[in-house]
Design an enzyme around this catalytic site. Structure first.
Site, PDB file in Angstrom:
ATOM      1  N   HIS A   1       0.863  -1.188   0.000  1.00 55.82           N
ATOM      2  CA  HIS A   1       0.000   0.000   0.000  1.00 55.82           C
ATOM      3  C   HIS A   1       0.899   1.238   0.000  1.00 55.82           C
ATOM      4  CE1 HIS A   1      -3.822   2.052   1.575  1.00 55.82           C
ATOM      5  NE2 HIS A   1      -2.893   2.985   1.737  1.00 55.82           N
TER       6      HIS A   1
ATOM      7  N   HIS B   1       1.647   5.324  -0.908  1.00 54.55           N
ATOM      8  CA  HIS B   1       1.200   6.673  -1.227  1.00 54.55           C
ATOM      9  C   HIS B   1       2.292   7.327  -2.083  1.00 54.55           C
ATOM     10  CE1 HIS B   1      -2.370   7.291   1.544  1.00 54.55           C
ATOM     11  NE2 HIS B   1      -2.000   6.037   1.748  1.00 54.55           N
TER      12      HIS B   1
ATOM     13  N   CYS C   1      -4.044  11.062   4.478  1.00 55.04           N
ATOM     14  CA  CYS C   1      -4.460  10.676   5.824  1.00 55.04           C
ATOM     15  C   CYS C   1      -4.628  11.918   6.684  1.00 55.04           C
ATOM     16  CB  CYS C   1      -3.417   9.744   6.452  1.00 55.04           C
ATOM     17  SG  CYS C   1      -3.781   9.304   8.157  1.00 55.04           S
TER      18      CYS C   1
ATOM     19  N   ASN D   1      -3.129   7.905  -2.310  1.00 55.88           N
ATOM     20  CA  ASN D   1      -2.673   6.589  -2.750  1.00 55.88           C
ATOM     21  C   ASN D   1      -2.195   6.677  -4.193  1.00 55.88           C
ATOM     22  OD1 ASN D   1      -3.847   4.269  -0.728  1.00 55.88           O
ATOM     23  ND2 ASN D   1      -5.148   6.088  -0.755  1.00 55.88           N
TER      24      ASN D   1
END
Length: 313
Positions: free
Chosen positions: A213, A215, A246, A255
């Site tokens: 995951h 960013h 976030c 993302n």
């Protein structure tokens, strides 16, 4: 999973929207989900059962889930779709059970400072909160995915030790989650870190249970995904258009864009199950809904169209 294929988990509806100033209503979010599914998405995180006081963008998650499941039951959405929601604690899990969803996600940080800022508890306390969630999941036959955030760096503490990330991944795996998503929450990771960390993680958690995951704060997300792929990871989180960020990670970009990831893998001959043009077609619709442009490169410019025959003059 096929040898030359990857799975893209769509984050746009949850991680993508949770930091947007313009809050989308439930019907718009369901329409977003429908468009993503039309483009081939098979795994979507629909929202989060968190306090709307702290994350107002996730208010109405129960309505989004209810409408999506109703469309699925009516045959308007594929039966094999996998919908999930994020739950922070037992209360959120009870809401998820009531909604009828069959998959949830739990999350922990690899930084004590980030854990305190994000969920107001220590890392150990967050794992204590997981126990009743996992018990309820087992009782109701609900799959649980795990997230580990700030795996490569923390906005408050700086570099995060690899040994701590590996230890926490092993701890989360022992809880019984079926997959662990390793997160670069602030987009600080580089290829060298990715190779090093995932090679260590593979020693304690089967690589088929690991996801990545990233960013794209520093423009390294695609390179990091490619490196994780080379190490054996086959599941990647992404967000349409590069939506995201976030609330508790100052300066963090969204993302990595789903369409950018698909473009890269498609060029490598690796199947994603997603229709690139249909993803690109969602981009202008979404920018209109959230009232600003998105960072996706492919979403902005599209793909190169083949030229027609040129008639000599």
């Amino acid at each position: 999973m096929k040898k030359n294929a990857v799975v893209i988990v769509e984050m746009g509806l949850r991680d993508g929207l949770q930091n947007e100033k313009h809050v989308l209503d439930a019907d718009t979010r369901v329409e977003f989900a429908r468009r993503l599914i039309t483009a081939g998405s098979k795994r979507l995180e629909l929202g989060a059962f968190v306090s709307p006081k702290w994350v107002p963008q996730m208010a109405g998650t129960s309505e989004v889930v209810s409408k999506a499941l109703a469309l699925q039951k009516a045959g308007d959405l594929p039966k094999k779709m996998e919908f999930s929601v994020l739950v922070p604690n037992e209360r959120g899990m009870m809401d998820a059970i009531e909604s009828g969803v069959k998959e949830v996600a739990i999350f922990a940080a690899c930084s004590e400072s980030f854990s305190l800022k994000n969920i107001n508890c220590s890392i150990d306390e967050s794992f204590e909160r997981f126990k009743p969630v996992m018990a309820l999941a087992k009782k109701h036959k609900i799959k649980v995915r795990g997230y580990l955030s700030t795996c490569f760096g923390c906005p408050f503490e700086g570099k995060v030790p690899e040994a701590r990330v590996v230890k926490l991944a092993e701890r989360m795996n022992k809880l019984g989650v079926y997959e662990i998503s390793i997160g670069d929450t602030i987009g600080v990771a580089n290829v060298g870190q990715v190779e090093s960390l995932f090679k260590k993680l593979k020693k304690v958690v089967p690589v088929k249970k690991l996801a990545a995951h990233f960013h794209d704060t520093r423009g390294q997300a695609l390179a990091n995904i490619l490196e994780a792929y080379k190490v054996g990871v086959r599941v990647f989180d992404a967000s349409l258009g590069g939506l995201g960020g976030c609330p508790y990670a100052p300066g963090a970009a969204g993302n990595v864009a789903t369409e950018d990831v698909v473009y890269m893998f498609q060029g490598m001959g690796i199947k994603t199950g997603l229709d690139l043009q249909k993803l690109i077609d969602i981009y202008p619709w979404m920018t209109e809904k959230i009232q600003h442009t998105l960072p996706s490169k492919v979403g902005k410019v599209g793909i190169l169209k083949p030229l027609g025959a040129v008639t000599p003059s």
